[in-house]
Motif scaffolding. Sequence first.
Motif, mmCIF file in Angstrom:
data_model
loop_
_atom_site.group_PDB
_atom_site.id
_atom_site.type_symbol
_atom_site.label_atom_id
_atom_site.label_comp_id
_atom_site.label_asym_id
_atom_site.label_seq_id
_atom_site.Cartn_x
_atom_site.Cartn_y
_atom_site.Cartn_z
ATOM 1 N N UNK A 86 0.826 -1.210 0.000
ATOM 2 C CA UNK A 86 0.000 0.000 0.000
ATOM 3 C C UNK A 86 0.859 1.258 0.000
ATOM 4 N N UNK A 87 1.987 1.206 0.697
ATOM 5 C CA UNK A 87 2.827 2.403 0.802
ATOM 6 C C UNK A 87 3.453 2.786 -0.534
ATOM 7 N N UNK A 88 3.816 1.799 -1.329
ATOM 8 C CA UNK A 88 4.601 2.074 -2.533
ATOM 9 C C UNK A 88 3.782 2.098 -3.819
ATOM 10 N N UNK A 89 2.492 1.809 -3.749
ATOM 11 C CA UNK A 89 1.725 1.795 -4.993
ATOM 12 C C UNK A 89 1.488 3.228 -5.487
ATOM 13 N N UNK A 90 1.197 3.370 -6.750
ATOM 14 C CA UNK A 90 0.983 4.683 -7.331
ATOM 15 C C UNK A 90 -0.159 5.435 -6.678
ATOM 16 N N UNK A 91 0.075 6.698 -6.367
ATOM 17 C CA UNK A 91 -0.952 7.529 -5.755
ATOM 18 C C UNK A 91 -1.235 7.234 -4.299
ATOM 19 N N UNK A 92 -0.344 6.496 -3.651
ATOM 20 C CA UNK A 92 -0.585 6.117 -2.258
ATOM 21 C C UNK A 92 -0.686 7.336 -1.350
ATOM 22 N N UNK A 93 -1.640 7.285 -0.422
ATOM 23 C CA UNK A 93 -1.773 8.317 0.606
ATOM 24 C C UNK A 93 -1.303 7.805 1.964
ATOM 25 N N UNK A 94 -0.703 6.610 1.989
ATOM 26 C CA UNK A 94 -0.218 6.055 3.250
ATOM 27 C C UNK A 94 0.985 6.877 3.708
ATOM 28 N N UNK A 95 0.869 7.451 4.907
ATOM 29 C CA UNK A 95 1.921 8.327 5.423
ATOM 30 C C UNK A 95 2.376 7.946 6.824
ATOM 31 N N UNK A 96 1.995 6.753 7.280
ATOM 32 C CA UNK A 96 2.426 6.426 8.631
ATOM 33 C C UNK A 96 1.944 5.076 9.111
ATOM 34 N N UNK A 97 2.298 4.773 10.345
ATOM 35 C CA UNK A 97 1.761 3.624 11.062
ATOM 36 C C UNK A 97 1.034 4.150 12.297
ATOM 37 N N UNK A 98 0.071 3.386 12.768
ATOM 38 C CA UNK A 98 -0.692 3.765 13.964
ATOM 39 C C UNK A 98 -0.816 2.550 14.860
ATOM 40 N N UNK A 99 -0.140 2.597 16.002
ATOM 41 C CA UNK A 99 -0.152 1.522 16.990
ATOM 42 C C UNK A 99 -1.394 1.698 17.858
ATOM 43 N N UNK A 100 -2.423 0.860 17.657
ATOM 44 C CA UNK A 100 -3.733 1.145 18.240
ATOM 45 C C UNK A 100 -4.365 0.019 19.057
ATOM 46 N N UNK A 101 -3.623 -0.909 19.658
ATOM 47 C CA UNK A 101 -4.314 -1.848 20.544
ATOM 48 C C UNK A 101 -5.047 -1.067 21.625
ATOM 49 N N UNK A 133 6.869 -5.131 18.692
ATOM 50 C CA UNK A 133 8.149 -4.893 18.025
ATOM 51 C C UNK A 133 8.024 -5.006 16.510
ATOM 52 N N UNK A 134 7.317 -6.009 16.032
ATOM 53 C CA UNK A 134 7.188 -6.191 14.590
ATOM 54 C C UNK A 134 6.431 -5.032 13.956
ATOM 55 N N UNK A 135 5.329 -4.640 14.553
ATOM 56 C CA UNK A 135 4.552 -3.541 13.982
ATOM 57 C C UNK A 135 5.374 -2.255 13.973
ATOM 58 N N UNK A 136 6.120 -2.010 15.050
ATOM 59 C CA UNK A 136 6.926 -0.796 15.137
ATOM 60 C C UNK A 136 7.976 -0.744 14.036
ATOM 61 N N UNK A 137 8.514 -1.894 13.661
ATOM 62 C CA UNK A 137 9.566 -1.940 12.649
ATOM 63 C C UNK A 137 9.061 -1.673 11.238
ATOM 64 N N UNK A 138 7.752 -1.772 11.012
ATOM 65 C CA UNK A 138 7.233 -1.543 9.658
ATOM 66 C C UNK A 138 7.688 -0.194 9.114
ATOM 67 N N UNK A 139 7.709 0.812 9.975
ATOM 68 C CA UNK A 139 8.034 2.171 9.526
ATOM 69 C C UNK A 139 9.518 2.390 9.300
ATOM 70 N N UNK A 140 10.357 1.402 9.620
ATOM 71 C CA UNK A 140 11.808 1.568 9.511
ATOM 72 C C UNK A 140 12.448 0.525 8.617
ATOM 73 N N UNK A 141 11.640 -0.296 7.971
ATOM 74 C CA UNK A 141 12.157 -1.380 7.148
ATOM 75 C C UNK A 141 12.344 -0.949 5.695
ATOM 76 N N UNK A 142 13.088 -1.771 4.975
ATOM 77 C CA UNK A 142 13.197 -1.636 3.534
ATOM 78 C C UNK A 142 12.806 -2.965 2.904
ATOM 79 N N UNK A 143 11.958 -2.926 1.891
ATOM 80 C CA UNK A 143 11.643 -4.130 1.141
ATOM 81 C C UNK A 143 10.674 -5.059 1.836
ATOM 82 N N UNK A 144 10.589 -6.279 1.322
ATOM 83 C CA UNK A 144 9.618 -7.259 1.804
ATOM 84 C C UNK A 144 9.977 -7.756 3.202
#
Length: 738
Positions: free
Chosen positions: A424-439, A450-461
């Motif tokens: 979703x982040x990399x597709x054309x016209x994406x409006x995804x601008x962040x992560x939201x930790x919401x439990x 830890x895994x969810x937090x890393x989404x915003x700092x990762x590269x690639x798959x």
Amino acid sequence: MSQLPRRALLTALAGTAGTAVACSGGRAGGGAAGPPGEPREPGEPGSAAAAARRLLPRHGEQIAFETSGAPDSYRVTGARGRVTVAGPTPAVQLRGLYHYLKQVCRANITWAGHQLALPKLLPAPGAPLTGRANTPHRFALNDTNDGYTNAYHDWSYWEREIDVLALHGYNEVLVHAGADAVHHRVFQEFGYGDEELRAWVPGPAHQPWWLLQNMAAFPHPVSGQLLQRRARLGRRIADRLRALGMTPVFPGYFGTVPPDFAERNPGARTVPQGDWVGFARPDWLDPRTDAFAHVAAAYYRVQDELLGPSTMYKMDLLHEGGKPGDVPVGEAARTVERALRAAHPDALWVILGWQHNPPKALTDAVDKDRMLVVDGLSDRFPHVTDREADWGGTPYAFGSIWNFGGHTALGANTPDWADLYERWRTRGGSALRGIALLPEAADNNPAAFELFSELAWRKGDLDLKEWFAQWAVSRYGGADAHAARAWDVLRRTCYGTTRADSWAEGADGLFGARPGLTARSAASWSPKGLRYPAADFEPALDELLRVRRDLRGSAAYRRDLLDVARQALSNRSRVLLPRVKAAYDARDTALFERLTRTWLRLLDLLDRLAATDGRQLLGRWAADARAWGADDREREQLAYDQLSLVTVWGPRAGADAGLRDYANREWAGLVGGLYRLRWTTYFDELRDALDEGREPRSIDWFALEDRWLREPGRLAVTPSGDTYAIAKKVRDVLDGTR
């Protein structure tokens, strides 16, 4: 109590207000950390160096921090015993520190357990470690967090929680503490007295839903001293966030007013909001009126005075069934936005993506570039595929709510995170601008955190098999085949669920349900069955117990062992209850007696297991609330506020409408107290009915629950027992009761 004069309240807050503007650098939450290349003073509580000393008291002196680099990027270099972390803000520097700790030191720090078996001298990082956020918004905490996590946490808790959130890369944190004091002061300018406002403001545990405009005035009036203490805490939280370069996200003003507002304020117009799950909702002030502009201006002025300014304000119009009446939603949104801009021209409006909100009529009416939707449904429903179309291109943050009400069930839809976020982040016209930790409650599910937090700092798959294998190493401090196998089981079961079944959380256990032979969940709005085979999960417990002895000493290991053993016991409730029903239906009293004894034995074992961890004690939760009271009466009222939330939730009407046990959790004191009382009472009645050849009599469960809630007996406040020994007992008992 007479109204506390404004000057006196500001004086009372002065001890915690000193850094608000200085640390904001004129950007209200931007958190400038000093000129590029200039280290922050190590003694400053809001510096990365001070945080490192708090988190690593034996090693903090070996870490140096430099303020330099591009936005949201860090670089870690150095030699043995002298590590240097560079980044533009203390929070980003701390994210760099955690990269080093995890990858080089095999250490682990989460909001639920840690492992810090570090050598005397920290190892050199070798080649420089670098990282950069792939998105600007890293938002943390659900609107419900203060209630379901613990409304009565003190500064010692919040200081560490902020450090841990910074360590994991978050830069925007929702702050509710102090909002009650803001409302209390504001509405005294609009015809209300001190006492009636303190009666309108709910107890701290229930305030999140008041701020969402769902309810008010429960269970007892708040005191003036409580308002002052919460305002001081809110200011301290906000100031620390600013000092670390993080943004406090405050509740904005969108129209909630006390009763009879229009009658007291000529020209005002209110829209009744009806009911919410058995509660009367507060009225909504028509945002198109001059009265709204006046209240909003007062609200932001008072909020700035008490808590300091920000650049992000959270507002949810018409949350969970709110009624617009004859007010056009688009016009309401524009005027709410206008009031926010009048007070804070550079502010960003944060709104929750939940149910049907925000409607397109709202997002189309506002400046989309200055709104952020924190999406609570990204990993919940399979039909959510195009947020750009849903919200007209409004920027949004990919979010997850992996527990509701603070349930202690393990698990999350991690395959959806791996599949959806980067795509979703990399597709054309994406409006995804962040992560939201919401439990809905924090401090649980550390692997998910830890895994969810890393989404915003990762590269690639994201390769989940590889990620969980590495997690097992850093979580316990070394490679171990049994730990690896345990976490692979967990990856494939509780962390292997997906949104295909339209759920984002694991099923809660039946020990916490109101008794019934056909019970399928404890909470009304929880999954009605396990989302993975129970038998596939249980090997994780045996594997964790076999982890080699030198890796068992950490708080991280003990917490995971407790969580997995608890989940195995909880899952067994779903296997056992149908057998109890079959025995009852067959009128087999001997089998019924044997199975119900087994049920109660498992329940007692669950209580003993949870009692080994201080953070799983209902007694400590109640004691935290009592600590905020000024006298015995207030202490008991605050304990009731706190305890009611995880039991009946509200009055009988709310409980009967479905709120009771919404926040059930398998904690010591709750399992062995209320839950055992309910099931014992129920089984005794069923046995009597069998013996007497009659239908079982109905039981007034609310009356029983409310009596227990008011007199729960002695609740332990200190942990007891050995987690490993009791977890081993759990495994043996489960093996013997298949």
